[in-house]
Design a protein around this motif. Structure first.
Motif, short mmCIF file in Angstrom:
data_model
loop_
_atom_site.label_atom_id
_atom_site.label_comp_id
_atom_site.label_asym_id
_atom_site.label_seq_id
_atom_site.Cartn_x
_atom_site.Cartn_y
_atom_site.Cartn_z
N ARG A 43 1.24 -4.00 1.16
CA ARG A 43 0.80 -4.91 0.50
C ARG A 43 -0.20 -4.64 -0.72
NH1 ARG A 43 3.47 -6.74 4.03
NH2 ARG A 43 2.14 -6.62 5.71
N PHE A 44 -0.51 -3.29 -0.66
CA PHE A 44 -1.46 -2.60 -1.40
C PHE A 44 -3.00 -3.10 -1.34
CE2 PHE A 44 0.69 -0.77 -5.42
CZ PHE A 44 1.79 -0.75 -4.70
N ASP A 45 -3.10 -3.43 0.16
CA ASP A 45 -4.49 -4.13 0.29
C ASP A 45 -5.29 -3.08 0.86
OD1 ASP A 45 -2.74 -4.27 2.42
OD2 ASP A 45 -3.31 -6.15 3.14
N ILE A 46 -5.71 -2.15 0.38
CA ILE A 46 -6.27 -0.93 0.69
C ILE A 46 -7.78 -1.23 1.09
CG2 ILE A 46 -7.49 1.52 -0.32
CD1 ILE A 46 -4.86 1.37 -2.09
N ARG A 47 -8.00 -0.64 2.24
CA ARG A 47 -9.28 -1.04 2.91
C ARG A 47 -10.04 0.34 2.46
NH1 ARG A 47 -5.53 -1.95 7.00
NH2 ARG A 47 -5.56 0.17 7.69
N ILE A 48 -10.90 0.17 1.57
CA ILE A 48 -11.77 1.29 0.84
C ILE A 48 -12.68 2.11 2.03
CG2 ILE A 48 -13.46 1.59 -0.98
CD1 ILE A 48 -12.23 -0.83 -2.37
N ASP A 49 -13.32 1.14 2.69
CA ASP A 49 -14.39 1.92 3.69
C ASP A 49 -13.53 2.95 4.67
OD1 ASP A 49 -16.59 0.62 2.61
OD2 ASP A 49 -16.32 -0.90 3.85
N ASP A 50 -12.35 2.55 5.16
CA ASP A 50 -11.62 3.29 5.86
C ASP A 50 -11.33 4.56 5.45
OD1 ASP A 50 -12.27 1.12 7.59
OD2 ASP A 50 -10.10 0.69 7.96
N GLU A 51 -10.77 4.44 4.18
CA GLU A 51 -10.09 5.51 3.37
C GLU A 51 -11.30 6.49 2.97
OE1 GLU A 51 -6.77 6.28 2.58
OE2 GLU A 51 -6.36 4.39 4.04
N GLN A 52 -12.55 5.81 2.63
CA GLN A 52 -13.56 6.86 2.31
C GLN A 52 -13.93 7.74 3.47
OE1 GLN A 52 -16.45 4.57 0.30
NE2 GLN A 52 -15.20 4.55 -1.84
N ALA A 53 -14.01 6.71 4.82
CA ALA A 53 -14.60 7.46 5.84
C ALA A 53 -13.46 8.58 6.45
CB ALA A 53 -14.51 6.62 6.96
N GLN A 54 -12.26 8.39 6.18
CA GLN A 54 -11.23 9.32 6.56
C GLN A 54 -11.33 10.65 5.38
OE1 GLN A 54 -6.81 8.51 7.54
NE2 GLN A 54 -6.93 8.77 5.36
N LEU A 55 -11.65 10.33 4.23
CA LEU A 55 -11.51 11.44 3.52
C LEU A 55 -12.95 12.45 3.84
CD1 LEU A 55 -11.47 10.09 -0.40
CD2 LEU A 55 -10.18 11.86 0.72
N LEU A 56 -14.01 11.67 4.29
CA LEU A 56 -15.35 12.46 4.65
C LEU A 56 -15.10 13.21 5.81
CD1 LEU A 56 -18.04 9.83 4.02
CD2 LEU A 56 -17.48 11.86 2.43
N GLU A 78 -3.45 3.32 -7.44
CA GLU A 78 -4.35 2.04 -6.83
C GLU A 78 -5.62 2.61 -5.94
OE1 GLU A 78 -4.25 -1.13 -7.60
OE2 GLU A 78 -4.84 -2.35 -6.06
N TRP A 79 -4.71 3.66 -5.05
CA TRP A 79 -5.93 4.28 -4.08
C TRP A 79 -6.82 4.96 -4.76
CZ3 TRP A 79 -7.78 8.99 -2.77
CH2 TRP A 79 -7.98 9.09 -1.47
N LEU A 80 -6.54 5.56 -5.92
CA LEU A 80 -7.45 6.47 -6.82
C LEU A 80 -8.45 5.61 -7.14
CD1 LEU A 80 -5.24 9.13 -8.65
CD2 LEU A 80 -6.83 9.65 -6.64
N ASP A 81 -8.09 4.36 -7.80
CA ASP A 81 -8.73 3.24 -8.55
C ASP A 81 -9.88 2.75 -7.45
OD1 ASP A 81 -7.46 3.91 -10.83
OD2 ASP A 81 -6.26 1.87 -10.65
N LEU A 82 -9.34 2.68 -6.38
CA LEU A 82 -10.28 1.88 -5.54
C LEU A 82 -11.11 2.91 -4.54
CD1 LEU A 82 -7.85 -0.86 -4.07
CD2 LEU A 82 -9.59 -1.13 -5.80
N VAL A 83 -10.54 3.91 -4.27
CA VAL A 83 -11.31 4.65 -3.14
C VAL A 83 -12.15 5.51 -3.64
CG1 VAL A 83 -10.94 6.37 -1.18
CG2 VAL A 83 -9.42 4.70 -1.57
N LEU A 84 -11.99 6.15 -4.98
CA LEU A 84 -12.79 7.01 -5.44
C LEU A 84 -13.94 6.20 -6.31
CD1 LEU A 84 -10.17 10.05 -6.63
CD2 LEU A 84 -11.39 9.82 -4.67
N GLU A 85 -14.78 5.88 -5.64
CA GLU A 85 -15.55 4.92 -6.28
C GLU A 85 -16.67 5.60 -7.04
OE1 GLU A 85 -16.19 0.69 -4.00
OE2 GLU A 85 -16.69 2.37 -2.90
N HIS A 86 -17.36 4.98 -8.00
CA HIS A 86 -18.61 5.45 -8.58
C HIS A 86 -19.70 5.47 -7.55
CE1 HIS A 86 -22.41 5.19 -11.08
NE2 HIS A 86 -21.63 6.13 -11.81
N GLY A 87 -20.47 6.63 -7.56
CA GLY A 87 -21.46 6.69 -6.41
C GLY A 87 -20.89 7.39 -5.28
#
Lengths: 202, 648
Positions: A43-56, A78-87
């Motif tokens: 349902r495209f409800d990407i959990r940003i914090d989880d994805e960023q932690a996984q990337l790190l 959508e994933w790029l838009d949300l997870v690759l945040e500024h900062g």
């Protein structure tokens, strides 16, 4: 040992032969993380914090998807838009991904000859992938030449699929074991199962 | 008894005839009442009705109005207003009183009279202005808010004025002052000549102490006593008991204030503010409101009836000139204040025009000044006419505002239309499993909600968790009115009784078609009923959760989660399409099985569903089967041949 994160996206998973076979094989590779993004976020409800932690927690990011309308499936965008945040991924102080590598594993329906100024697709494959490449650049992530399969609809018929799947497994293992020759790869526009620059085990 | 009934009948009949006509003509109810009063005047004097006494009684409507105003005003808001209250209000009273005093001095009046006249005319009419502002929906506008601040300050300022005026009297005449003070300090209350003031003859410090104790008592009663009282009354479950208790509360507080020599209007206002956070707020509002309306109506009619036309015609020019002079002067002061306090456009003209009249407190102060020998009777009579005439002209000023000033500023105000309405008001009927979730989500997103539920015990529990909910039966029109349904942006019906939901939708569609209604439907058939009743935002209470359960089942059976999601979406889409089709054919007056078109369409729908399930029909193309199908090998072949003919 490099930590490899494979993010797979195919909204028509049910209709897929190539990508489904690739992902099934990739999941069997030990020591890498293989994620089906459409299964994780139907349902495209990407959990940003989880994805960023996984990337790190990983060193190499591999996106695997079929090219459809010259682009990635919408969930990848959508994933790029949300997870690759500024900062986080880019911008002032956004250097958390710097030095990690990005690679694509894509399939295209047309033959390789179609992807040239003379072919009916008019452009080389890499030009359709340039948004991803520049995304990597902006995040200070080296962008590796993609692992590409052309003529993907024919592949299951003429046995190239089996070779492509086996090559995919070798690629992922080489990335994991630090035996992939990044320098040699850089001279290629894209790599395939018979051109994989893998160093012999030392 | 007969004469009482006759008087009551005359007033009610005059109001019932004049007000609808005036409203129809766009004049507003206040002017309607005033005209009714003027017509009624000669009749009343022939019958020998004590109109002045009646006016004193009807002034209790102002007390009730301030109670209701207080209910709308949370203490937090009042505190936020303090700057405007003191700034705008203080400067308006001081400025106007000063200028009028100057004018009176210029016309050769002694300074005591000049000051008294200035004070009397500085006040505006709370009754007319607040009534008109809320009638026209201007209460929340910048001009409305500023007007309210000034009116509130004036109401408070009456108290020191009542203390000051006796000091202006000639020293040898102060013997009458005590008697007069008692009369006037009744303010708007009706004492029937019995002295209730217990502070009389007490030393100053004791008076102050008693006064403070009374105010503390009002706050104490409001904070701690009303809730158990109303919970106790709610047990009996009788509507009229609530009305009685609400009246008892207001009258009791007014009485207490009168006893200590304070303005009852101020006391009930205070009680209203204290109760503004109570869950019984809307119930109280809807109980008191009809009494306020009727009493104010009678009050306005007495104003009309008391206009002394003989005096007016004998000195027509002078009195009219004085009236216009006063109104012009007041408007000028207000306009200056509006500039200083940076009111913009339409708000500035609303503020300047709306408060330009003298008010009902003026009547009170005038009789008080006469009793204190501050003003000569002849002058007071003329001023009485000035006050009444200025009130009579006020509805005209509001019409002037609407026709001339408001349209000119429409453009400037509508520029903000694409922003989310911060004042968007959402009313949720029912605080059960459905309403609770809706409320939580709306509030989490920063929207103000008003929740109505009529289970007293449940409210107690919810309140203790910090939820903002009000006691009351949402299916009662007057309670909806009190909760502010007129200004509501959105009304969500989340109660669980099928018939009541349908009834509410009917009522809303008929009376408030401008309010968006979201209705909870119990089942498919209920959807048709609500659709027929005019609702277009119908949510089936269990449909979404059932679809989710089915989707979970598909996942558990091995479908890819995204595939399961697509099928759930596809199912929902075609189900909603069929539902909408059938709802359009449904006729509440014909039983469903006799409605031919409806029966035919629902048969067709069943076949479609079967066809879709077996994959035979392309008619309602299944979303799940349309996305992401790759091209065929033949397509590619054709494409390649078409693009490179020369190479062949």
């Amino acid at each position: 040992m490099a930590r490899v994160l494979l993010l797979y996206a195919h909204p028509g998973h049910r209709h897929s032969r190539v990508n489904r076979a690739l992902f099934r094989a990739a999941r069997e590779v030990d020591g890498i993380t293989a994620i089906d993004l459409y299964a994780r976020y139907p349902r495209f409800d990407i959990r940003i914090d989880d994805e960023q932690a996984q990337l790190l927690a990983h060193d190499i990011l591999v996106f695997q998807y079929p090219i459809f309308w010259y682009s990635s499936p919408s969930l990848i965008k959508e994933w790029l838009d949300l997870v690759l945040e500024h900062g986080f991924a880019y911008g002032h102080e956004g250097t958390r991904l710097a030095g990690k590598k990005m690679m694509l594993a894509v399939s295209a329906a047309g033959p390789e000859t179609a992807y040239s100024p003379e072919g009916y697709q008019n452009f080389p494959l890499r030009s359709f992938l340039s948004p991803m490449e520049q995304t990597a650049n902006l995040c200070k992530m080296p962008f590796l030449p993609p692992y590409a399969l052309f003529h993907a609809l024919q592949a299951p018929e003429d046995r190239t699929l089996d070779a492509h799947v086996a090559g995919y497994v070798r690629l992922l293992e080489a990335l994991r074991d630090d035996s992939y020759d990044f320098e040699a790869a850089d001279s290629l526009a894209h790599v395939s199962h018979d051109t994989l620059p893998i160093r012999a085990e030392s | 008894m007969d004469s009482f009934l006759l008087t009551a009948f005359l007033f009610l009949a005059a109001g019932a005839i004049a007000v609808p006509i005036a409203t129809r003509l766009g004049l507003g109810s206040v002017l309607g009442y005033l005209i009714a009063g003027i017509v009624l005047g000669p009749v009343l004097s022939t019958l020998g009705v004590d109109v002045v006494g009646l006016q004193h009684f009807a002034e209790f409507g102002v007390v009730m109005m301030l109670f209701l105003v207080g209910l709308e005003l949370e203490p937090r808001l009042l505190w936020q207003m303090r700057g405007r209250l003191l700034g705008l209000g203080g400067l308006q009273v001081a400025g106007t009183a000063g200028l009028i005093m100057g004018a009176a001095l210029y016309f050769g009046q002694p300074w005591t009279i000049a000051l008294a006249v200035g004070l009397v005319l500085a006040l505006s009419s709370t009754a007319i202005v607040l009534q008109t502002l809320s009638e026209k929906g201007l209460m929340k506008s910048g001009g409305g808010q500023a007007s309210f601040s000034v009116l509130l300050f004036q109401d408070i300022a009456v108290i020191p004025m009542l203390a000051l005026i006796p000091l202006l009297a000639m020293p040898e005449m102060t013997g009458h002052a005590a008697e007069a003070a008692q009369h006037a300090s009744d303010g708007h209350g009706d004492t029937h000549g019995i002295s209730l003031n217990i502070t009389e003859g007490l030393p100053g410090w004791a008076t102050a102490l008693v006064t403070l104790a009374a105010i503390a008592a009002v706050i104490g009663i409001g904070s701690w006593l009303t809730r158990p009282l109303f919970r106790f009354i709610a047990m009996a479950n009788l509507r009229e008991l609530f009305v009685g208790a609400a009246l008892m509360l207001v009258i009791g507080i007014a009485l207490l204030m009168t006893m200590v020599g304070l303005s009852p209007a101020l006391g009930t206002f205070l009680a209203g503010v204290v109760l503004a956070n109570s869950e019984y707020r809307h119930e109280l509002e809807s109980d008191i409101d009809p009494f306020r309306g009727l009493l104010l109506g009678v009050f306005f009619m007495t104003v009309g009836a008391l206009i002394d036309f003989d005096l007016l015609f004998s000195q027509f020019g002078t009195i009219l000139g004085m009236t216009f002079g006063v109104m012009l002067l007041k408007a000028a002061v207000l306009f200056t204040l509006a500039l200083v306090f940076r009111l913009r456009g339409a708000d500035r003209s609303l503020f300047s025009l709306g408060l330009a009249q003298a008010g009902e407190f003026g009547f009170v102060l005038l009789s008080f000044t006469v009793a204190n020998n501050v003003l000569p009777e002849a002058l007071a009579d003329r001023l009485l006419l000035v006050v009444a005439l200025s009130m009579l002209f006020t509805p005209g000023l509001f019409i002037l505002y609407e026709r001339v000033f408001a349209p000119r500023n429409v453009e400037a105000q509508s520029r903000d239309a694409d922003e989310i309405d911060d004042d968007a008001k959402v009313i949720i009927a029912g605080y059960g499993r459905v309403g609770g979730v809706i409320n939580r989500m709306l509030r989490a997103n920063g929207f103000e909600t008003v929740v109505l539920d009529f289970s007293s015990e449940q409210l107690e529990i919810l309140r203790s968790f910090g939820n903002k909910v009000f006691f009351g039966d949402a299916t009662r029109p007057d309670l909806l009115h009190a909760a502010g349904i007129e200004e509501a942006t959105l009304f969500i019906i989340a109660i669980d009784d099928k018939e009541q939901i349908t009834g509410l939708v009917h009522y809303m569609h008929k009376h408030y078609p401008q309010v968006h209604v979201i209705a909870r439907a119990i089942d498919r058939h209920h959807v048709y009923e609500l659709y027929a009743a005019g609702c277009r935002d119908i949510i089936r209470e269990t449909f979404d959760s059932s679809v989710r359960a089915a989707r979970s089942a598909l996942e558990a059976l091995g479908l890819h989660p995204f595939e399961a999601e697509l099928r759930a979406k596809s199912f929902t889409q075609s189900d909603r399409k069929r539902l909408a089709d059938l709802a359009g054919l449904y006729d509440p007056d014909i039983p469903a099985h006799l409605n031919e078109a409806y029966v035919a369409r629902s048969r067709q729908a069943q076949e479609e569903e079967r066809g879709e399930l077996s994959g035979k029909m392309r008619h309602f193309s299944n979303r799940a089967n349309r996305g992401w199908v790759p091209p065929s090998v033949q397509d590619l072949q054709a494409e390649m041949e078409a693009s490179a003919p020369e190479e062949r």
